[in-house]
Enzyme design. Sequence first.
Site, mmCIF file in Angstrom:
data_model
loop_
_atom_site.group_PDB
_atom_site.id
_atom_site.type_symbol
_atom_site.label_atom_id
_atom_site.label_comp_id
_atom_site.label_asym_id
_atom_site.label_seq_id
_atom_site.Cartn_x
_atom_site.Cartn_y
_atom_site.Cartn_z
ATOM 1 N N ARG A 106 -38.434 23.966 10.802
ATOM 2 C CA ARG A 106 -39.850 23.611 10.593
ATOM 3 C C ARG A 106 -40.304 24.270 9.283
ATOM 4 O O ARG A 106 -39.913 25.401 9.004
ATOM 5 C CB ARG A 106 -40.746 24.085 11.761
ATOM 6 C CG ARG A 106 -40.520 23.308 13.048
ATOM 7 C CD ARG A 106 -41.544 23.670 14.117
ATOM 8 N NE ARG A 106 -42.844 23.040 13.892
ATOM 9 C CZ ARG A 106 -43.934 23.320 14.598
ATOM 10 N NH1 ARG A 106 -43.894 24.226 15.560
ATOM 11 N NH2 ARG A 106 -45.077 22.704 14.346
ATOM 12 N N ARG A 163 -42.797 27.507 20.042
ATOM 13 C CA ARG A 163 -43.672 27.209 18.906
ATOM 14 C C ARG A 163 -44.658 28.355 18.746
ATOM 15 O O ARG A 163 -44.718 29.253 19.585
ATOM 16 C CB ARG A 163 -44.361 25.831 18.996
ATOM 17 C CG ARG A 163 -44.699 25.269 20.327
ATOM 18 C CD ARG A 163 -45.864 25.867 21.057
ATOM 19 N NE ARG A 163 -46.973 26.212 20.205
ATOM 20 C CZ ARG A 163 -47.800 27.207 20.420
ATOM 21 N NH1 ARG A 163 -47.651 27.985 21.491
ATOM 22 N NH2 ARG A 163 -48.786 27.474 19.619
ATOM 23 N N GLY A 164 -45.423 28.299 17.633
ATOM 24 C CA GLY A 164 -46.285 29.433 17.298
ATOM 25 C C GLY A 164 -45.518 30.314 16.327
ATOM 26 O O GLY A 164 -44.351 30.650 16.569
ATOM 27 N N ALA A 165 -46.190 30.678 15.215
ATOM 28 C CA ALA A 165 -45.468 31.306 14.096
ATOM 29 C C ALA A 165 -44.650 32.552 14.479
ATOM 30 O O ALA A 165 -43.443 32.605 14.201
ATOM 31 C CB ALA A 165 -46.459 31.605 12.974
ATOM 32 N N ASP A 223 -50.303 30.130 10.656
ATOM 33 C CA ASP A 223 -48.873 29.925 10.386
ATOM 34 C C ASP A 223 -48.461 30.466 9.030
ATOM 35 O O ASP A 223 -47.299 30.773 8.804
ATOM 36 C CB ASP A 223 -48.533 28.436 10.471
ATOM 37 C CG ASP A 223 -48.624 27.995 11.907
ATOM 38 O OD1 ASP A 223 -49.741 27.669 12.355
ATOM 39 O OD2 ASP A 223 -47.592 28.045 12.597
HETATM 40 O O1 MRU Z 1 -47.261 23.564 15.897
HETATM 41 P P1 MRU Z 1 -47.413 24.904 16.545
HETATM 42 O O2 MRU Z 1 -47.773 24.817 17.982
HETATM 43 O O3 MRU Z 1 -46.212 25.784 16.288
HETATM 44 O O4 MRU Z 1 -48.639 25.560 15.788
HETATM 45 C C1 MRU Z 1 -49.054 26.832 16.176
HETATM 46 C C2 MRU Z 1 -50.276 27.297 15.513
HETATM 47 O O5 MRU Z 1 -50.855 26.627 14.691
HETATM 48 C C3 MRU Z 1 -50.734 28.695 15.851
HETATM 49 O O6 MRU Z 1 -52.117 28.796 15.760
HETATM 50 C C4 MRU Z 1 -50.105 29.688 14.863
HETATM 51 O O7 MRU Z 1 -48.715 29.509 14.798
HETATM 52 C C5 MRU Z 1 -50.383 31.102 15.236
HETATM 53 S S1 MRU Z 1 -49.515 31.583 16.697
HETATM 54 C C6 MRU Z 1 -49.852 33.224 16.974
#
Ligand code: MRU
Length: 329
Positions: A75, A32-34, A222
């Site tokens: 997603r 997870r994380g963009a 994201d």
């Molecule tokens: O639902 P997630 O854990 O994928 O959400 C992640 C976030 O909101 C992060 O802050 C975002 O993706 C930036 S990651 C460098």
Amino acid sequence: MIDQRILPAEFKYISYTSASAVADGIRDMVVRGAPAIGCAAAYGVALAALELCSKNSDEFTQGMEEAFEVLAQSRPTAVNLFWAIDRMRKLMRNSKGTSAEIANILLEEAHKVKKEDIEINRKMGSNGAELLNDGARVLTHCNAGALATAGHGTALGVFRSAVEVGKKVSVIADETRPFLQGARLTAWEMVQESIPVTLISDNMSGHLMSHGEIDAVVVGTDRVAGNGDVANKIGTYMVAVLAKRHNIPFYVACPLSTIDRSITSGKYIPIEERPIEEVTGYRDCQWAAEGIEVRNPAFDVTPAELVTGLITEKGVVLNPTTEKINKLF
Ligand code: MRU
């Protein structure tokens, strides 16, 4: 992939051999994380190509289109997913050769996406580090760290880079209900590297701000709309409003791959709704009453007017506007 669902209690890798399994891994938040989702998608495309590499050109192309679609369905909010798929699809369409040769080109491109991501994070890190004073106490929300990228991190990359240049920053990580990315992942990453970190629950940041215990906020994102509105983990908007109230700078670490100029405002960013079980309990433990109505939007949008600056690999954009963002490209 490191299985981020079970960190920090367990550290385990899961191996994938198909695009659809990678899509499941993204949906289930193994990764997870963009930016990390973007890298995973690029490798998902490469895996699909390797699986199809003995097929003729028509079968290869059809199989690949199915893989792009399966990955795109995983997603909806992080634009890096679609950015990576588009990049791989364009390369595939512009490449000449046998299916096996194109599969190799796509695998090389996935490696390139990963390598570039680390380089970009390092640049954002040093750009952001300049904004933090020695001794700064910085709040972050969710996890925008090495785990959320190919390495170094976006928001946590800023802290890492600040520490590398000798600044004594300390991090305040909020829990980030309901999935606990702050408590489980950000806190773990910082503890691993002995960067001072204090864990708070999500409802404590206003209290700390009002007592002068937070000097800056740095979060990841994201998707940033063309006008600078920022989608990030649910709860970010609350933090931004509080930061404004207390005159605390609110920075967003944002690679250009996260900026979606096809939309003019944050109101067009699709917000993922996740399973209600994430809110009614955690893992095997349910604490809410059976049958309760639940909402679980996974992201919110912080209007550009609350953003002090976007930290990009091309520099910091203070008080972001459409015009300033367009100049980055
Ligand atoms: O639902 P997630 O854990 O994928 O959400 C992640 C976030 O909101 C992060 O802050 C975002 O993706 C930036 S990651 C460098």
